[in-house]
Design a protein around this motif. Structure first.
Motif, PDB file in Angstrom:
ATOM      1  N   SER A   1       0.852  -1.191   0.000  1.00 38.12           N
ATOM      2  CA  SER A   1       0.000   0.000   0.000  1.00 38.12           C
ATOM      3  C   SER A   1       0.886   1.238   0.000  1.00 38.12           C
ATOM      4  O   SER A   1       1.938   1.265   0.628  1.00 38.12           O
ATOM      5  N   ILE A   2       0.487   2.241  -0.691  1.00 44.38           N
ATOM      6  CA  ILE A   2       1.291   3.468  -0.762  1.00 44.38           C
ATOM      7  C   ILE A   2       1.389   4.134   0.607  1.00 44.38           C
ATOM      8  O   ILE A   2       2.448   4.627   0.987  1.00 44.38           O
ATOM      9  N   ILE A   3       0.336   4.095   1.365  1.00 43.67           N
ATOM     10  CA  ILE A   3       0.339   4.740   2.675  1.00 43.67           C
ATOM     11  C   ILE A   3       1.274   4.030   3.660  1.00 43.67           C
ATOM     12  O   ILE A   3       1.747   4.615   4.629  1.00 43.67           O
ATOM     13  N   GLY A   4       1.582   2.768   3.400  1.00 34.00           N
ATOM     14  CA  GLY A   4       2.442   2.013   4.302  1.00 34.00           C
ATOM     15  C   GLY A   4       3.927   2.156   4.043  1.00 34.00           C
ATOM     16  O   GLY A   4       4.740   1.625   4.795  1.00 34.00           O
ATOM     17  N   ILE A   5       4.320   2.881   3.000  1.00 35.26           N
ATOM     18  CA  ILE A   5       5.739   2.984   2.643  1.00 35.26           C
ATOM     19  C   ILE A   5       6.605   3.571   3.765  1.00 35.26           C
ATOM     20  O   ILE A   5       7.668   3.022   4.058  1.00 35.26           O
ATOM     21  N   PRO A   6       6.204   4.655   4.442  1.00 33.20           N
ATOM     22  CA  PRO A   6       7.055   5.157   5.541  1.00 33.20           C
ATOM     23  C   PRO A   6       7.247   4.124   6.651  1.00 33.20           C
ATOM     24  O   PRO A   6       8.323   4.023   7.242  1.00 33.20           O
ATOM     25  N   PHE A   7       6.209   3.327   6.901  1.00 33.53           N
ATOM     26  CA  PHE A   7       6.303   2.295   7.930  1.00 33.53           C
ATOM     27  C   PHE A   7       7.198   1.147   7.466  1.00 33.53           C
ATOM     28  O   PHE A   7       7.955   0.583   8.255  1.00 33.53           O
ATOM     29  N   ALA A   8       7.117   0.828   6.189  1.00 37.85           N
ATOM     30  CA  ALA A   8       7.974  -0.221   5.636  1.00 37.85           C
ATOM     31  C   ALA A   8       9.447   0.169   5.740  1.00 37.85           C
ATOM     32  O   ALA A   8      10.291  -0.670   6.054  1.00 37.85           O
ATOM     33  N   LEU A   9       9.736   1.430   5.494  1.00 37.91           N
ATOM     34  CA  LEU A   9      11.127   1.895   5.603  1.00 37.91           C
ATOM     35  C   LEU A   9      11.651   1.741   7.031  1.00 37.91           C
ATOM     36  O   LEU A   9      12.807   1.378   7.244  1.00 37.91           O
ATOM     37  N   LYS A  10      10.805   2.009   8.008  1.00 33.85           N
ATOM     38  CA  LYS A  10      11.217   1.838   9.412  1.00 33.85           C
ATOM     39  C   LYS A  10      11.385   0.361   9.747  1.00 33.85           C
ATOM     40  O   LYS A  10      12.296  -0.014  10.478  1.00 33.85           O
ATOM     41  N   ASP A  11      10.516  -0.490   9.196  1.00 29.25           N
ATOM     42  CA  ASP A  11      10.691  -1.920   9.426  1.00 29.25           C
ATOM     43  C   ASP A  11      11.977  -2.423   8.789  1.00 29.25           C
ATOM     44  O   ASP A  11      12.642  -3.308   9.335  1.00 29.25           O
ATOM     45  N   LEU A  12      12.358  -1.866   7.653  1.00 34.15           N
ATOM     46  CA  LEU A  12      13.632  -2.246   7.036  1.00 34.15           C
ATOM     47  C   LEU A  12      14.809  -1.809   7.911  1.00 34.15           C
ATOM     48  O   LEU A  12      15.802  -2.536   8.032  1.00 34.15           O
ATOM     49  N   GLN A  13      14.700  -0.629   8.531  1.00 31.20           N
ATOM     50  CA  GLN A  13      15.751  -0.195   9.466  1.00 31.20           C
ATOM     51  C   GLN A  13      15.831  -1.141  10.664  1.00 31.20           C
ATOM     52  O   GLN A  13      16.925  -1.488  11.117  1.00 31.20           O
ATOM     53  N   LEU A  14      14.669  -1.554  11.161  1.00 30.21           N
ATOM     54  CA  LEU A  14      14.661  -2.494  12.282  1.00 30.21           C
ATOM     55  C   LEU A  14      15.238  -3.847  11.866  1.00 30.21           C
ATOM     56  O   LEU A  14      15.926  -4.501  12.651  1.00 30.21           O
ATOM     57  N   ALA A  15      14.977  -4.264  10.627  1.00 25.58           N
ATOM     58  CA  ALA A  15      15.534  -5.524  10.134  1.00 25.58           C
ATOM     59  C   ALA A  15      17.054  -5.439  10.083  1.00 25.58           C
ATOM     60  O   ALA A  15      17.755  -6.364  10.517  1.00 25.58           O
ATOM     61  N   MET A  16      17.575  -4.347   9.568  1.00 25.01           N
ATOM     62  CA  MET A  16      19.029  -4.175   9.503  1.00 25.01           C
ATOM     63  C   MET A  16      19.630  -4.139  10.906  1.00 25.01           C
ATOM     64  O   MET A  16      20.680  -4.724  11.161  1.00 25.01           O
ATOM     65  N   LEU A  17      18.953  -3.470  11.807  1.00 23.52           N
ATOM     66  CA  LEU A  17      19.420  -3.375  13.184  1.00 23.52           C
ATOM     67  C   LEU A  17      19.370  -4.737  13.874  1.00 23.52           C
ATOM     68  O   LEU A  17      20.257  -5.072  14.661  1.00 23.52           O
ATOM     69  N   ALA A  18      18.357  -5.528  13.551  1.00 24.86           N
ATOM     70  CA  ALA A  18      18.228  -6.857  14.159  1.00 24.86           C
ATOM     71  C   ALA A  18      19.330  -7.807  13.703  1.00 24.86           C
ATOM     72  O   ALA A  18      19.666  -8.750  14.412  1.00 24.86           O
ATOM     73  N   LEU A  19      19.908  -7.558  12.537  1.00 25.96           N
ATOM     74  CA  LEU A  19      20.985  -8.420  12.056  1.00 25.96           C
ATOM     75  C   LEU A  19      22.253  -8.270  12.882  1.00 25.96           C
ATOM     76  O   LEU A  19      22.949  -9.254  13.134  1.00 25.96           O
ATOM     77  N   ALA A  20      22.570  -7.051  13.287  1.00 27.11           N
ATOM     78  CA  ALA A  20      23.815  -6.796  14.030  1.00 27.11           C
ATOM     79  C   ALA A  20      23.616  -5.592  14.953  1.00 27.11           C
ATOM     80  O   ALA A  20      24.037  -4.479  14.638  1.00 27.11           O
ATOM     81  N   PRO A  21      22.993  -5.787  16.116  1.00 26.20           N
ATOM     82  CA  PRO A  21      22.681  -4.653  16.987  1.00 26.20           C
ATOM     83  C   PRO A  21      23.832  -4.156  17.865  1.00 26.20           C
ATOM     84  O   PRO A  21      23.824  -3.016  18.302  1.00 26.20           O
ATOM     85  N   VAL A  22      24.808  -5.014  18.125  1.00 23.30           N
ATOM     86  CA  VAL A  22      25.899  -4.631  19.019  1.00 23.30           C
ATOM     87  C   VAL A  22      26.801  -3.628  18.295  1.00 23.30           C
ATOM     88  O   VAL A  22      27.207  -3.842  17.164  1.00 23.30           O
ATOM     89  N   GLY A  23      27.071  -2.521  18.967  1.00 22.90           N
ATOM     90  CA  GLY A  23      27.901  -1.479  18.373  1.00 22.90           C
ATOM     91  C   GLY A  23      27.097  -0.392  17.694  1.00 22.90           C
ATOM     92  O   GLY A  23      27.649   0.533  17.115  1.00 22.90           O
ATOM     93  N   LYS A  24      25.769  -0.499  17.765  1.00 20.85           N
ATOM     94  CA  LYS A  24      24.887   0.508  17.171  1.00 20.85           C
ATOM     95  C   LYS A  24      24.158   1.236  18.288  1.00 20.85           C
ATOM     96  O   LYS A  24      23.962   0.712  19.384  1.00 20.85           O
ATOM     97  N   THR A  25      23.740   2.442  18.012  1.00 22.90           N
ATOM     98  CA  THR A  25      22.926   3.197  18.943  1.00 22.90           C
ATOM     99  C   THR A  25      21.900   3.996  18.170  1.00 22.90           C
ATOM    100  O   THR A  25      22.025   4.181  16.953  1.00 22.90           O
ATOM    101  N   VAL A  26      20.911   4.480  18.848  1.00 22.27           N
ATOM    102  CA  VAL A  26      19.841   5.262  18.239  1.00 22.27           C
ATOM    103  C   VAL A  26      19.968   6.698  18.733  1.00 22.27           C
ATOM    104  O   VAL A  26      20.108   6.944  19.924  1.00 22.27           O
ATOM    105  N   VAL A  27      19.943   7.644  17.783  1.00 23.99           N
ATOM    106  CA  VAL A  27      20.060   9.060  18.116  1.00 23.99           C
ATOM    107  C   VAL A  27      18.887   9.818  17.502  1.00 23.99           C
ATOM    108  O   VAL A  27      18.288   9.371  16.526  1.00 23.99           O
ATOM    109  N   GLU A  28      18.591  10.948  18.087  1.00 25.96           N
ATOM    110  CA  GLU A  28      17.546  11.824  17.547  1.00 25.96           C
ATOM    111  C   GLU A  28      18.037  12.496  16.287  1.00 25.96           C
ATOM    112  O   GLU A  28      19.193  12.937  16.231  1.00 25.96           O
ATOM    113  N   LYS A  29      17.179  12.601  15.284  1.00 28.62           N
ATOM    114  CA  LYS A  29      17.517  13.359  14.086  1.00 28.62           C
ATOM    115  C   LYS A  29      17.388  14.843  14.416  1.00 28.62           C
ATOM    116  O   LYS A  29      16.529  15.234  15.194  1.00 28.62           O
ATOM    117  N   PRO A  30      18.240  15.660  13.807  1.00 28.79           N
ATOM    118  CA  PRO A  30      18.135  17.107  14.083  1.00 28.79           C
ATOM    119  C   PRO A  30      16.866  17.702  13.514  1.00 28.79           C
ATOM    120  O   PRO A  30      16.247  17.234  12.648  1.00 28.79           O
TER     121      PRO A  30
END
Length: 132
Positions: free
Chosen positions: A103-132
């Protein structure tokens, strides 16, 4: 304002569950001796899972943080994580992202799920920061 709306929609439609599962996983890891190094990473991901818009995932090294999550030890921990947990957590986020992309409306959510997928592959050494 857009970030707030997207975060509220994300939270209502599954972010709360994703975040709680990461918190539970971190708590279970904390109980074991061998899982203790993964606890902080799981809890960082939980915060990102609850409220991901307006945040980004970066390497701790890029922020000048030198700890157990960087270098050879971090690589070893990420390999162990990938074998025992990362691949199927990432796969679940990837499958959800594919469904959201339909669905077109779900694209922003899909992008975040892809970020979570990448993070789930190798979480050690990563951190989450606020965007400016």
């Amino acid at each position: 304002m857009i970030r707030l709306i997207l975060n509220i929609l994300w939270f209502i439609f599954g972010g709360w569950l994703s975040g709680l599962l990461w918190l539970l996983g971190g708590a279970i890891l904390a109980i074991t001796i061998v899982g203790l190094p993964y606890t902080a990473a799981a809890w960082r991901i939980a915060g990102f899972s609850f409220w991901p818009f307006g945040k980004e995932v970066v390497s701790r090294e890029s922020l000048g943080m030198s700890d157990v999550g960087t270098g050879g030890v971090g690589l070893l921990l990420n390999i162990i994580w990938f074998i025992f947990a990362g691949w199927y957590i990432a796969l679940s986020h990837l499958l959800i992202a594919v469904a959201e992309f339909v669905s077109i409306i779900g694209i922003p959510f899909a992008l975040k799920d892809l970020q979570l997928a990448m993070l789930a592959l190798a979480p050690v050494g990563k951190t989450v920061v606020e965007k400016p």
